[in-house]
Design an enzyme around this catalytic site. Structure first.
Site, mmCIF file in Angstrom:
data_model
loop_
_atom_site.group_PDB
_atom_site.id
_atom_site.type_symbol
_atom_site.label_atom_id
_atom_site.label_comp_id
_atom_site.label_asym_id
_atom_site.label_seq_id
_atom_site.Cartn_x
_atom_site.Cartn_y
_atom_site.Cartn_z
ATOM 1 N N LYS A 99 -36.339 -15.161 -37.301
ATOM 2 C CA LYS A 99 -37.175 -13.964 -37.353
ATOM 3 C C LYS A 99 -36.824 -13.111 -36.138
ATOM 4 C CE LYS A 99 -41.834 -12.128 -37.181
ATOM 5 N NZ LYS A 99 -43.191 -12.345 -36.634
ATOM 6 N N SER A 210 -52.710 -15.019 -36.202
ATOM 7 C CA SER A 210 -54.004 -14.885 -35.527
ATOM 8 C C SER A 210 -55.174 -15.041 -36.488
ATOM 9 C CB SER A 210 -54.096 -13.527 -34.826
ATOM 10 O OG SER A 210 -53.104 -13.383 -33.840
ATOM 11 N N ILE A 212 -55.548 -16.911 -38.897
ATOM 12 C CA ILE A 212 -55.823 -18.327 -39.142
ATOM 13 C C ILE A 212 -56.197 -19.028 -37.838
ATOM 14 C CG2 ILE A 212 -54.844 -20.511 -39.923
ATOM 15 C CD1 ILE A 212 -53.035 -18.908 -41.813
#
Length: 259
Positions: A99, A210, A212
């Site tokens: 990523k 965030s 979760i």
């Protein structure tokens, strides 16, 4: 539901990707990730211990699972920093699915530097990486990233960690139309309904961290996200009815009693 998500040479059954930051401990990270049904968890390379076997390591908690790690370049502010970080990471781990994040504003918005991101994408693609690129919600930039070799486009819904939800639905839909690679809504998701809306707009997947990790019950929220993504995907594929300014009767008027 057999609905495979393909990112480059990789295939995933779940369309929910999760993050690893902000949890109180690694055990909660693992339990929430498993509850989410996700097969991919993103981890900041600079936060992962890959050199000292005597220190606690997040990677060890997932050895007995089918969850794969998605290294990210959080903390990098130039293309050169991101490229060097990923090259060193691959040499140490063999992981080539990444990523890509190059941050432009580290103080308030954590918005990406899209110019540096495109530069890094071009070089990393030549190096053989499978690239998921974090970017703004600009469809022109999304197309440029695809042209630079990105295997997935990850537009932000709102600033990272803000929980504001999708601030520009039109741009997410525009990006979906602009590129052929998967579109994964990243950053700003605050609750399960945000994830469902992203999927209904045509996103191929959602990344949530965030929402979760910072929930009062992270494991329960992870499960909520799981079903929200499934519901949104099913709704998108089913095709919503068109919006109309006036009512349309759902029952026929034939056979009504005449007074």
């Amino acid at each position: 539901m057999n609905d495979i998500l393909k990112i480059g040479k990789y295939e995933l059954n779940s369309r929910l990707i999760v993050g690893s930051g902000k949890y109180k401990d690694f055990q909660t990270t693992k339990e929430a990730t498993l509850a989410s049904g996700s097969e991919l968890i993103t981890v900041a390379i600079r936060r992962v211990n890959i050199t000292n076997p005597n220190e606690e390591n997040l990677l060890d908690y997932f050895k007995d699972t089918n969850v794969k790690f998605l290294p990210n370049s959080a903390g990098c502010f130039t293309a050169e920093e991101a490229i060097t970080t990923f090259r060193l990471m691959r040499e140490a781990t063999g992981i080539d699915l990444i990523k890509l994040e190059v941050i432009g504003d580290a103080q308030k918005t954590l918005y990406p530097d899209v110019i540096e991101t495109i530069k890094a994408c071009e070089i990393l693609k030549k190096d053989g990486f499978t690239i998921m690129a974090y970017t703004s919600d600009d469809p022109i930039i999304a197309k440029r990233l695809e042209d630079a070799g990105a295997d997935a486009i990850m537009p932000l819904a709102a600033p990272i960690g803000s929980g504001l939800g999708i601030q520009n639905k039109y741009n997410i839909a525009f990006i979906r139309d602009a590129v052929k690679v998967p579109v994964i809504v990243d950053a700003g998701i605050g609750c399960a309904s945000d994830a469902s809306i992203a999927m209904e707009l045509g996103a191929d997947a959602v990344l949530a961290n965030s929402a979760i990790a910072c929930a009062q019950n992270p494991i329960q929220m992870a499960e909520a996200m799981k079903y929200a993504v499934i519901a949104g995907r099913l709704g998108y594929k089913a095709g919503r009815i068109p919006k109309k300014p006036y009512a349309t009767a759902s029952s026929p008027i034939d056979g009504l009693i005449q007074f």
